[in-house]
Design a protein around this motif. Structure first.
Motif, PDB file in Angstrom:
ATOM      1  N   GLY A   1     -33.335 -93.733  48.064  1.00 13.79           N
ATOM      2  CA  GLY A   1     -32.602 -94.886  48.568  1.00 13.79           C
ATOM      3  C   GLY A   1     -31.112 -94.811  48.320  1.00 13.79           C
ATOM      4  N   GLN A   2     -30.698 -93.821  47.580  1.00 16.64           N
ATOM      5  CA  GLN A   2     -29.269 -93.735  47.301  1.00 16.64           C
ATOM      6  C   GLN A   2     -28.544 -92.877  48.328  1.00 16.64           C
ATOM      7  OE1 GLN A   2     -31.739 -92.958  45.185  1.00 16.64           O
ATOM      8  NE2 GLN A   2     -31.324 -93.696  43.101  1.00 16.64           N
ATOM      9  N   ASN A   3     -29.319 -92.412  49.337  1.00 16.58           N
ATOM     10  CA  ASN A   3     -28.808 -91.567  50.413  1.00 16.58           C
ATOM     11  C   ASN A   3     -28.416 -90.160  49.963  1.00 16.58           C
ATOM     12  OD1 ASN A   3     -29.196 -93.571  52.326  1.00 16.58           O
ATOM     13  ND2 ASN A   3     -27.195 -94.492  51.858  1.00 16.58           N
TER      14      ASN A   3
ATOM     15  N   GLU B   1     -47.567 -93.309  47.729  1.00 19.73           N
ATOM     16  CA  GLU B   1     -46.795 -94.300  46.982  1.00 19.73           C
ATOM     17  C   GLU B   1     -46.073 -93.597  45.836  1.00 19.73           C
ATOM     18  OE1 GLU B   1     -46.413 -98.653  47.044  1.00 19.73           O
ATOM     19  OE2 GLU B   1     -47.800 -97.418  48.205  1.00 19.73           O
ATOM     20  N   VAL B   2     -44.782 -93.826  45.735  1.00 21.00           N
ATOM     21  CA  VAL B   2     -44.044 -93.282  44.590  1.00 21.00           C
ATOM     22  C   VAL B   2     -43.605 -94.473  43.749  1.00 21.00           C
ATOM     23  CG1 VAL B   2     -42.073 -91.922  43.824  1.00 21.00           C
ATOM     24  CG2 VAL B   2     -43.120 -91.455  46.030  1.00 21.00           C
ATOM     25  N   LEU B   3     -43.940 -94.462  42.471  1.00 22.19           N
ATOM     26  CA  LEU B   3     -43.580 -95.585  41.621  1.00 22.19           C
ATOM     27  C   LEU B   3     -42.312 -95.245  40.825  1.00 22.19           C
ATOM     28  CD1 LEU B   3     -47.061 -96.689  40.225  1.00 22.19           C
ATOM     29  CD2 LEU B   3     -46.054 -97.037  42.480  1.00 22.19           C
ATOM     30  N   VAL B   4     -41.411 -96.234  40.787  1.00 19.57           N
ATOM     31  CA  VAL B   4     -40.158 -96.013  40.073  1.00 19.57           C
ATOM     32  C   VAL B   4     -40.026 -97.033  38.939  1.00 19.57           C
ATOM     33  CG1 VAL B   4     -38.978 -95.044  42.077  1.00 19.57           C
ATOM     34  CG2 VAL B   4     -38.886 -97.505  41.671  1.00 19.57           C
ATOM     35  N   SER B   5     -39.019 -96.824  38.113  1.00 19.00           N
ATOM     36  CA  SER B   5     -38.835 -97.696  36.948  1.00 19.00           C
ATOM     37  C   SER B   5     -37.983 -98.913  37.301  1.00 19.00           C
ATOM     38  CB  SER B   5     -38.162 -96.914  35.835  1.00 19.00           C
ATOM     39  OG  SER B   5     -36.854 -96.581  36.255  1.00 19.00           O
ATOM     40  N   GLN B   6     -38.026 -99.911  36.424  1.00 20.00           N
ATOM     41  CA  GLN B   6     -37.217-101.103  36.643  1.00 20.00           C
ATOM     42  C   GLN B   6     -35.728-100.777  36.455  1.00 20.00           C
ATOM     43  OE1 GLN B   6     -38.166-104.423  34.082  1.00 20.00           O
ATOM     44  NE2 GLN B   6     -37.739-105.874  35.723  1.00 20.00           N
ATOM     45  N   VAL B   7     -35.472 -99.766  35.615  1.00 17.60           N
ATOM     46  CA  VAL B   7     -34.081 -99.358  35.372  1.00 17.60           C
ATOM     47  C   VAL B   7     -33.465 -98.846  36.681  1.00 17.60           C
ATOM     48  CG1 VAL B   7     -32.581 -97.888  33.960  1.00 17.60           C
ATOM     49  CG2 VAL B   7     -34.758 -98.703  33.035  1.00 17.60           C
ATOM     50  N   LEU B   8     -34.238 -98.044  37.395  1.00 21.31           N
ATOM     51  CA  LEU B   8     -33.757 -97.519  38.682  1.00 21.31           C
ATOM     52  C   LEU B   8     -33.518 -98.662  39.666  1.00 21.31           C
ATOM     53  CD1 LEU B   8     -33.337 -94.811  40.391  1.00 21.31           C
ATOM     54  CD2 LEU B   8     -35.551 -95.382  41.364  1.00 21.31           C
ATOM     55  N   LEU B   9     -34.431 -99.637  39.617  1.00 25.50           N
ATOM     56  CA  LEU B   9     -34.344-100.798  40.491  1.00 25.50           C
ATOM     57  C   LEU B   9     -33.031-101.568  40.236  1.00 25.50           C
ATOM     58  CD1 LEU B   9     -36.652-101.660  42.377  1.00 25.50           C
ATOM     59  CD2 LEU B   9     -37.231-103.428  40.737  1.00 25.50           C
ATOM     60  N   LYS B  10     -32.740-101.741  38.942  1.00 25.49           N
ATOM     61  CA  LYS B  10     -31.533-102.476  38.573  1.00 25.49           C
ATOM     62  C   LYS B  10     -30.299-101.716  39.017  1.00 25.49           C
ATOM     63  CE  LYS B  10     -33.406-105.182  34.801  1.00 25.49           C
ATOM     64  NZ  LYS B  10     -33.779-105.176  33.407  1.00 25.49           N
ATOM     65  N   SER B  11     -30.352-100.416  38.903  1.00 27.96           N
ATOM     66  CA  SER B  11     -29.219 -99.577  39.309  1.00 27.96           C
ATOM     67  C   SER B  11     -29.040 -99.655  40.832  1.00 27.96           C
ATOM     68  CB  SER B  11     -29.479 -98.157  38.829  1.00 27.96           C
ATOM     69  OG  SER B  11     -28.822 -97.236  39.619  1.00 27.96           O
ATOM     70  N   TYR B  12     -30.154 -99.663  41.552  1.00 29.69           N
ATOM     71  CA  TYR B  12     -30.133 -99.704  43.020  1.00 29.69           C
ATOM     72  C   TYR B  12     -29.572-101.033  43.522  1.00 29.69           C
ATOM     73  CZ  TYR B  12     -31.979 -99.495  47.816  1.00 29.69           C
ATOM     74  OH  TYR B  12     -32.116 -99.485  49.177  1.00 29.69           O
ATOM     75  N   PHE B  13     -30.005-102.107  42.872  1.00 28.15           N
ATOM     76  CA  PHE B  13     -29.547-103.432  43.288  1.00 28.15           C
ATOM     77  C   PHE B  13     -28.332-103.879  42.448  1.00 28.15           C
ATOM     78  CE2 PHE B  13     -33.853-103.514  44.988  1.00 28.15           C
ATOM     79  CZ  PHE B  13     -33.637-104.072  46.240  1.00 28.15           C
TER      80      PHE B  13
ATOM     81  N   MET C   1     -38.934-100.798  47.174  1.00 27.54           N
ATOM     82  CA  MET C   1     -37.491-100.587  47.140  1.00 27.54           C
ATOM     83  C   MET C   1     -36.906-100.375  48.520  1.00 27.54           C
ATOM     84  SD  MET C   1     -36.079 -98.259  44.137  1.00 27.54           S
ATOM     85  CE  MET C   1     -34.736 -97.444  44.899  1.00 27.54           C
ATOM     86  N   ARG C   2     -37.572 -99.534  49.263  1.00 32.82           N
ATOM     87  CA  ARG C   2     -37.112 -99.322  50.632  1.00 32.82           C
ATOM     88  C   ARG C   2     -38.204 -99.889  51.517  1.00 32.82           C
ATOM     89  NH1 ARG C   2     -34.212 -93.863  51.367  1.00 32.82           N
ATOM     90  NH2 ARG C   2     -35.085 -94.129  53.417  1.00 32.82           N
ATOM     91  N   PHE C   3     -37.805-100.735  52.424  1.00 37.76           N
ATOM     92  CA  PHE C   3     -38.841-101.353  53.248  1.00 37.76           C
ATOM     93  C   PHE C   3     -39.394-100.391  54.273  1.00 37.76           C
ATOM     94  CE2 PHE C   3     -37.386-104.849  51.013  1.00 37.76           C
ATOM     95  CZ  PHE C   3     -38.467-105.702  50.919  1.00 37.76           C
ATOM     96  N   LYS C   4     -38.641 -99.337  54.492  1.00 37.57           N
ATOM     97  CA  LYS C   4     -39.158 -98.301  55.373  1.00 37.57           C
ATOM     98  C   LYS C   4     -39.535 -97.127  54.482  1.00 37.57           C
ATOM     99  CE  LYS C   4     -37.608 -95.155  58.887  1.00 37.57           C
ATOM    100  NZ  LYS C   4     -38.944 -94.758  59.190  1.00 37.57           N
TER     101      LYS C   4
END
Lengths: 221, 805
Positions: free
Chosen positions: B160-162, B183-195, B94-97
């Protein structure tokens, strides 16, 4: 004067009723300068007696006194030191140290005692035993007779109270036997050395000043 | 074909061999222990190395081989349906850094079930995140942060949401927590919300079908060809480094196994040879008697071979069984029956050959024994031929020990050979291991300083890396104020800095292509160029000339440009650099160099610093990396402060000597453990040999020792003589170890230094391992003298004297 005296000396193996009386109540006295032969058949206990006289074995009871010192009273270390200063051994198999030359084999007991070799006495012994030309030789290059002469020299070098010879001619041919015995007797006389020799051979025993007969662990004459 | 005579004498030879084995229990114990030990070692080694490979293969059986970037939804569907592809799973970092949480860094990633399976992760508890507020996180991270690692635990993180949000732990990931990265694993729902409102730039992890037995290059080509069908080119595909490095490691491991196996065989052969040699030479009289009663030379040979076979028959299987048990206990996951059976057969074969070769010479000696030996009073073993050179030597327990030590040169040499071999091996291994300095390795990677701080902007999926970097540099956090703060807080000193920018470069041959690879372009000062003229390979390093002609300097000693751009630097070539307005500016290659300076390790393209503004007109502060030492005495304190200062800025990355040294040291310890285990195994052979030599010498000389005692060698003197005799072996081994071993260790260090496997090595004498080795030898020597005196005291002198007759 007795240089060696045993009193009620016994060496038993096992327990009744199967007890073996290897040496049974032996009283023996040897004077200074005397050449005594202990004669007996195989199994008569002569070797066991000799080993106890030499402090190589511990008696079941009784005492061995050499130069007025009771051997059984001594601790192991003390006995080792007493032995190297007062008792010389001549074994049937010569038992020279194969990695030492003749000279070193002869002086070994003196050096182990941290003492200095009396070079004049050494020369004399070597001369009497006819070893002058062999001093640098290794034991394996000597004949049996020559090896036994080295063993005699080794036994004499510390001027011990007593030399104990265990069948010294057992491994030699008749000529070498005669030579070695002659030299043993000659050395004894020349150096006033007390010698106790065990043998089963009467022809050899008769060369001694006195013969002690042993049978079944007892002195019978 | 077995002849009638051979068959008829087999029985008696068998019986003689049996009797001989039973009569010499001590020797046989040594021989059988050695054979069993060697068989066990070879078996363990094979099981561990090949078991490890098997385990890795099993591990990677379902793992991904490559990742394809930014796949379109239709491409993803097509990939999943391709029968050439075994598995395809979705993932996205999600975050490249990484998220900096104090010293710890968290990579925030999404994996679907397939991608998770294809990665090396394992859930200790729970499941993958499904809801927007769920995460799966390593238990070790939570523990490090003082948070109880349980499911349902809540953690506050900015993913990633600051703004930090509270997340619930729904899964605990297995992680040993050796480093600072998690490594922290997140859900696809969070991914969709982020993008939200933007196409999600998924990556696809793939694994090719039927790839188990493919060679690495073949597999890579297969992947490229397959992906090409879906419109992906080489630039879109990243091969899994762990997967492909494993391929290389397997062959390295096999070579190492072979090398160590040969070492074990040599060590084992020396001991078996020595044991048989000592035994045969000690039995000359016995063999002589056998010759007297009519045993032929061939029968003698068969007798000894039979003895060795009988012992091998018991000890090899015993060793193999022990090896299997140990191998299984060390690596249960590597157990694979077909492999085990294969190795057992191989071990039997190797050991039979080793034993057979080892006894060749002793067999010949036994065959040459003449019947006359039976009647000799002393055996050839103890005879010195000819007259002595010296009339007399001083005879003391010390000198007798010395004479005894050298009485059987061959036996002594054999024993010393195996002891010396161990010593040399130990010195080589220990010198290399001790000379590796984890701190120096860390320094090397930190530009020869204690800390590095460098720009590391968070990558934006929609903006090019060069633009993201430009944006950060235009408001560069590596400012004079920042340096002043570091100076104040950690007493910054010895500052070195890199002034550079990131830009897309178009090398000759691909200048017409729209998309160029981003490279770092380093600016060099006039002073630097003037003082490093010796680094010039071709062209010129004249500062003014370079500025005037827009010249660039290329250092491609590591062949990076050759590999990734297929470009070989040549003076006069034109290279186009994209400036911050997106225009291609032509530059001319005016010099090829090879800098020795570690500061610029990993940099390939250089320009005079006055040309940096030509590329990036909007940037005024080109600092990209600061390397410095701290004046604080407590480096851990400095480490904490630097992390604290830089942790506040997400665009800065820190490298510290504390962290890097710890990481190198951890790896080195692991390596050392393995190396020392091998040395210990080899040394056991040598110690068996030493014990055997000493014990054999003692037993063979019982009569002689009895005679010495009867003529007055006291127990103290006997103990001193035996102790010194044993210490002669220790002393000579010490001498070999300290001279040949030290020289060999030094040479090894030099070689490793040149190869550069362990970075720069400063030869260090391995004092502790050497002392430990000498102590082990001394303990054996002392133990021997105590046991030997007790052994001698067991029987009366009279018994020894009787034995003489």
């Amino acid at each position: 004067m007795h240089i060696l005296q045993t009193k009620n000396l016994k060496k038993y193996y096992g327990e009744e009723p199967n007890i073996i009386r290897a040496v049974d109540d032996v009283d023996l006295s040897v004077n200074k300068g005397e050449f005594v032969a202990i004669v007996g058949n195989s199994g008569s206990g002569k070797s066991t007696l000799l080993h106890m006289i030499g402090g190589l074995d511990v008696p079941t009871s009784g005492s061995v006194v050499v130069r007025e010192k009771e051997l059984s009273q001594m601790k192991d270390e003390e006995l080792s030191i007493f032995r190297r200063r007062n008792i010389g051994f001549v074994f049937q198999n010569y038992n020279l140290v194969p990695i030492l030359n003749v000279y070193e084999n002869i002086v070994l007991p003196v050096e182990l005692d941290g003492a200095t070799v009396d070079q004049n006495f050494m020369d004399e012994v070597v001369h009497v035993l006819g070893l002058e030309e062999k001093l640098k030789s290794m034991p394996n290059n000597l004949s049996g007779g020559q090896q036994q002469r080295v063993a005699i020299a080794r036994a004499l070098i510390t001027k011990p109270a007593i030399v104990l010879a265990d069948e010294p001619t057992g491994n030699l041919d008749s000529k070498s036997s005669a030579d070695v015995l002659g030299l043993l007797k000659l050395s004894g006389e020349k150096f006033s050395q007390t010698i106790v020799m065990i043998t089963h051979d009467w022809d050899i025993a008769i060369l001694a000043d006195r013969i002690v007969r042993l049978q079944d662990g007892r002195i019978i004459g | 074909m077995v002849s009638l005579f051979t068959a008829s004498t087999n029985k008696i030879i068998n019986r003689l061999a049996d009797k001989s084995i039973r009569a010499d229990k001590r020797r046989n114990l040594f021989i059988m222990t050695t054979i069993a030990f060697a068989a066990c070692l070879i078996m363990v080694l094979a099981l561990i190395v090949y078991g490890g490979t098997y385990q890795i293969n099993q591990f990677y059986r379902g793992r991904f081989q490559a990742v394809v970037s930014i796949a379109e939804p239709e491409q993803i569907a097509a990939l999943a349906g391709d029968e050439k592809i075994e598995q395809a799973g979705l993932t996205l970092t999600m975050r490249f850094k990484a998220l900096q949480m104090g010293k710890e860094r968290l990579h925030v990633t999404y994996y679907d079930e397939t991608a998770f399976r294809m990665s090396s992760f394992e859930l200790i508890q729970g499941r993958l995140p499904e809801a927007e507020t769920e995460i799966a996180i390593p238990a070790s991270y939570l523990e490090k942060k003082g948070i109880e690692a349980v499911l349902g635990q809540t953690v506050s993180l900015d993913l990633g949401q600051n703004v930090p949000s509270t997340y619930t732990v729904c899964g605990l990931i297995r992680d040993e927590g050796a480093g600072y990265t998690y490594e922290v694993l997140v859900s696809q729902v969070l991914l969709k919300s982020y993008f939200s409102g933007v196409k999600i730039p998924y990556a696809v992890m793939i694994r090719m079908a039927g790839s188990e037995d493919m060679e690495a290059d073949e597999l890579k080509q297969d992947i490229l060809a397959c992906m090409g069908k879906y419109g992906f080119d080489e630039a879109d595909i990243r091969f899994s480094s762990s997967y492909f490095i494993t391929y290389e490691n397997v062959s390295t491991d096999r070579a190492t196994t072979l090398g160590i196996g040969i070492l074990i065989m040599i060590a084992c052969s020396v001991v078996i040879y020595s044991l048989f040699y000592i035994s045969v030479t000690g039995k000359v009289k016995e063999y002589g008697r056998l010759r007297v009663v009519g045993i032929t030379q061939k029968q003698m040979k068969r007798l000894i071979q039979k003895e060795s076979r009988k012992m091998s028959f018991v000890s090899i299987p015993l060793g193999i069984v022990c090896g299997c048990i140990i191998g299984y206990l060390i690596l249960p996951g590597g157990w694979y029956w077909p492999n085990t059976v294969k190795f057992a057969v191989l071990t039997v074969f190797v050991m039979v050959i080793t034993v057979r070769l080892s006894i060749r010479r002793p067999v010949r000696i036994a065959m040459s024994v003449s019947p006359v030996e039976a009647v000799r009073i002393t055996t050839a073993d103890t005879v010195k031929q000819g007259d002595a050179k010296k009339l007399r030597r001083r005879l003391t327990p010390r000198s007798l020990a010395k004479i005894n030590f050298s009485r059987n040169r061959k036996r002594t040499v054999l024993t010393l050979f195996s002891l010396g071999f161990t010593g040399i091996l130990l010195m080589c291994a220990a010198a290399v291991m001790q000379s590796v300095d984890p701190e120096a390795m860390a320094h090397r990677n930190l530009k020869e300083r204690e800390f590095i701080v460098y720009l590391s902007p968070e990558e934006d999926m929609l903006t090019s890396w060069a633009s993201t970097y430009d944006r950060l540099q235009q408001n560069n956090p590596l400012s004079q104020d920042f340096i002043a703060k570091l100076t104040e807080e950690v007493q910054l000193r010895d500052l070195k800095s890199i002034r550079s920018c990131q830009a897309n470069l178009f090398f000759p041959g691909n200048d017409d292509v729209d998309y160029g690879h981003t490279w770092e372009i380093v600016g060099l000062s006039r002073d630097y160029l003037e003082s490093h003229q010796d680094a010039l390979l071709s062209g010129t390093l004249d500062y003014d000339e370079l500025v005037e002609n827009q010249g660039i300097i290329i250092d491609d000693d590591g062949n990076m440009l050759k590999t990734y751009e297929h470009y070989e630097a040549t003076v006069g070539d034109s290279v186009q650099i994209e400036n911050d307005e997106g225009k291609k500016v032509p530059f001319q290659v005016m010099a090829t160099v090879h800098w020795e300076d570690r500061l610029y390790g990993g940099c390939f393209i250089f320009v005079p610093e006055d040309l940096l503004p030509v590329i990036k007109a909007g940037t005024t502060n080109f600092s990209s990396l600061l390397a410095f030492n701290s004046g604080l005495e407590d480096i851990s304190q400095a480490d904490d402060i630097v992390y604290e200062i830089c942790g506040a800025n997400p665009d800065l990355e820190v490298g510290s000597i504390v962290e890097a040294s710890a990481a190198y040291e951890h790896g080195l310890k692991e390596y050392m453990r393995r190396i020392y285990a091998i040395v210990v195994f080899i040394s056991i052979f040598a110690l068996i040999n030493l014990s055997n030599t000493l014990m054999t010498g003692l037993v063979a000389r019982q009569q002689e020792l009895g005679m010495l005692r009867s003529i007055g060698l006291s127990n103290k003197q006997l103990a001193e003589m035996l102790r010194l005799e044993a210490f002669h072996y220790v002393l000579v081994t010490m001498a070999i170890t300290l001279t040949v071993g030290t020289a060999a260790g030094y040479i090894f260090c030099r070689i490793f230094n040149q190869v550069g496997v362990f970075g720069e090595m400063q030869y260090t004498f391995p004092l502790l391992p050497v002392l430990a080795f000498f102590a082990a030898l001394a303990v054996i020597a002392l133990g021997y003298s105590v046991l030997a005196v007790r052994y001698c005291e067991k029987r009366t002198l009279s018994e020894y004297v009787k034995g003489m007759a």
